[in-house]
Motif scaffolding. Structure first.
Motif, PDB file in Angstrom:
ATOM      1  N   PRO A   1      -0.113   2.624   0.829  1.00  0.00           N
ATOM      2  CA  PRO A   1      -1.369   2.005   0.353  1.00  0.00           C
ATOM      3  C   PRO A   1      -1.228   1.333  -1.005  1.00  0.00           C
ATOM      4  N   GLU A   2      -0.365   1.864  -1.860  1.00  0.00           N
ATOM      5  CA  GLU A   2      -0.191   1.266  -3.186  1.00  0.00           C
ATOM      6  C   GLU A   2       0.538  -0.068  -3.143  1.00  0.00           C
ATOM      7  N   ASP A   3       1.048  -0.438  -1.976  1.00  0.00           N
ATOM      8  CA  ASP A   3       1.662  -1.755  -1.816  1.00  0.00           C
ATOM      9  C   ASP A   3       0.627  -2.832  -1.530  1.00  0.00           C
ATOM     10  N   THR A   4      -0.610  -2.432  -1.341  1.00  0.00           N
ATOM     11  CA  THR A   4      -1.687  -3.389  -1.084  1.00  0.00           C
ATOM     12  C   THR A   4      -1.841  -4.340  -2.252  1.00  0.00           C
ATOM     13  N   ALA A   5      -1.753  -5.634  -1.969  1.00  0.00           N
ATOM     14  CA  ALA A   5      -1.818  -6.648  -3.022  1.00  0.00           C
ATOM     15  C   ALA A   5      -1.731  -8.030  -2.402  1.00  0.00           C
ATOM     16  N   MET A   6      -1.986  -9.025  -3.232  1.00  0.00           N
ATOM     17  CA  MET A   6      -1.643 -10.390  -2.873  1.00  0.00           C
ATOM     18  C   MET A   6      -0.200 -10.594  -3.281  1.00  0.00           C
ATOM     19  N   TYR A   7       0.590 -11.097  -2.366  1.00  0.00           N
ATOM     20  CA  TYR A   7       2.011 -11.323  -2.630  1.00  0.00           C
ATOM     21  C   TYR A   7       2.272 -12.808  -2.803  1.00  0.00           C
ATOM     22  N   TYR A   8       3.023 -13.120  -3.850  1.00  0.00           N
ATOM     23  CA  TYR A   8       3.318 -14.498  -4.199  1.00  0.00           C
ATOM     24  C   TYR A   8       4.826 -14.739  -4.204  1.00  0.00           C
ATOM     25  N   CYS A   9       5.183 -15.910  -3.768  1.00  0.00           N
ATOM     26  CA  CYS A   9       6.542 -16.403  -3.869  1.00  0.00           C
ATOM     27  C   CYS A   9       6.621 -17.300  -5.109  1.00  0.00           C
ATOM     28  N   ALA A  10       7.733 -17.244  -5.827  1.00  0.00           N
ATOM     29  CA  ALA A  10       7.867 -18.054  -7.030  1.00  0.00           C
ATOM     30  C   ALA A  10       9.309 -18.488  -7.219  1.00  0.00           C
ATOM     31  N   ALA A  11       9.479 -19.540  -7.993  1.00  0.00           N
ATOM     32  CA  ALA A  11      10.812 -20.060  -8.296  1.00  0.00           C
ATOM     33  C   ALA A  11      10.877 -20.412  -9.773  1.00  0.00           C
ATOM     34  N   GLY A  12      12.049 -20.214 -10.347  1.00  0.00           N
ATOM     35  CA  GLY A  12      12.191 -20.516 -11.760  1.00  0.00           C
ATOM     36  C   GLY A  12      13.624 -20.769 -12.157  1.00  0.00           C
TER      37      GLY A  12
ATOM     38  N   GLN B   1      -1.947 -12.108   1.619  1.00  0.00           N
ATOM     39  CA  GLN B   1      -2.501 -10.776   1.398  1.00  0.00           C
ATOM     40  C   GLN B   1      -1.816  -9.734   2.269  1.00  0.00           C
ATOM     41  N   VAL B   2      -1.468  -8.630   1.655  1.00  0.00           N
ATOM     42  CA  VAL B   2      -0.931  -7.468   2.361  1.00  0.00           C
ATOM     43  C   VAL B   2      -1.860  -6.298   2.101  1.00  0.00           C
ATOM     44  N   THR B   3      -2.340  -5.685   3.181  1.00  0.00           N
ATOM     45  CA  THR B   3      -3.233  -4.535   3.064  1.00  0.00           C
ATOM     46  C   THR B   3      -2.661  -3.380   3.871  1.00  0.00           C
ATOM     47  N   VAL B   4      -2.466  -2.247   3.202  1.00  0.00           N
ATOM     48  CA  VAL B   4      -1.909  -1.068   3.852  1.00  0.00           C
ATOM     49  C   VAL B   4      -2.968   0.030   3.829  1.00  0.00           C
ATOM     50  N   SER B   5      -3.341   0.486   4.991  1.00  0.00           N
ATOM     51  CA  SER B   5      -4.375   1.512   5.096  1.00  0.00           C
ATOM     52  C   SER B   5      -3.753   2.863   5.416  1.00  0.00           C
ATOM     53  N   SER B   6      -4.387   3.909   4.900  1.00  0.00           N
ATOM     54  CA  SER B   6      -3.870   5.272   5.129  1.00  0.00           C
ATOM     55  C   SER B   6      -4.448   5.870   6.394  1.00  0.00           C
TER      56      SER B   6
END
Length: 126
Positions: free
Chosen positions: A88-99, A121-126
């Motif tokens: 569940p703590e992995d729940t977040a908006m995930y972004y790809c980036a380059a630099g 968006q990644v949502t993990v439910s318990s």
């Protein structure tokens, strides 16, 4: 033209898996580092995993080591993040980036990345 387009997010239960993809423009994919970052509700954006493009060296946040794997397919200009044993703590908006920067110490520092996708968006439910 700089372009990063993420996909693959969704809702899963604890212990499930997802694979995120990020299709980049050719110019963007040649940047020195590419990475995955996430931002949960009320939290700061944090580095999850990064890869140094020229040599393939990978870097992970302690919280995801052993569960997440970053990879890239140069023929497809695509960056991946395989996420296993999701919590569940992995729940977040995930972004790809380059630099473009020199120090590997900065690989998970979002401030070092100039180009960003819109997120998935990644949502993990318990």
């Amino acid at each position: 033209q700089v372009q990063l387009v993420e996909s693959g997010g969704g809702s899963v239960q604890t212990g499930g898996s997802l694979r995120l993809s990020c299709v980049a423009s050719a110019n963007t994919f040649r940047r020195a580092y590419m990475g995955w970052f996430r931002q949960g509700p009320g939290k700061e954006r944090e580095g999850v995993a990064a890869i140094r493009s020229a040599v393939g060296s990978t870097y992970y946040a302690d919280s995801v080591k052993g569960r997440f794997t970053i990879s890239r397919d140069n023929a497809k200009n695509t960056l991946y993040l395989q996420m296993n044993s999701l919590q569940p703590e992995d729940t977040a908006m995930y972004y790809c980036a380059a630099g473009d920067f020199l120090s590997a110490i900065q690989a998970l520092n979002p401030a070092r990345y100039m180009y960003w996708g819109q997120g998935t968006q990644v949502t993990v439910s318990s």
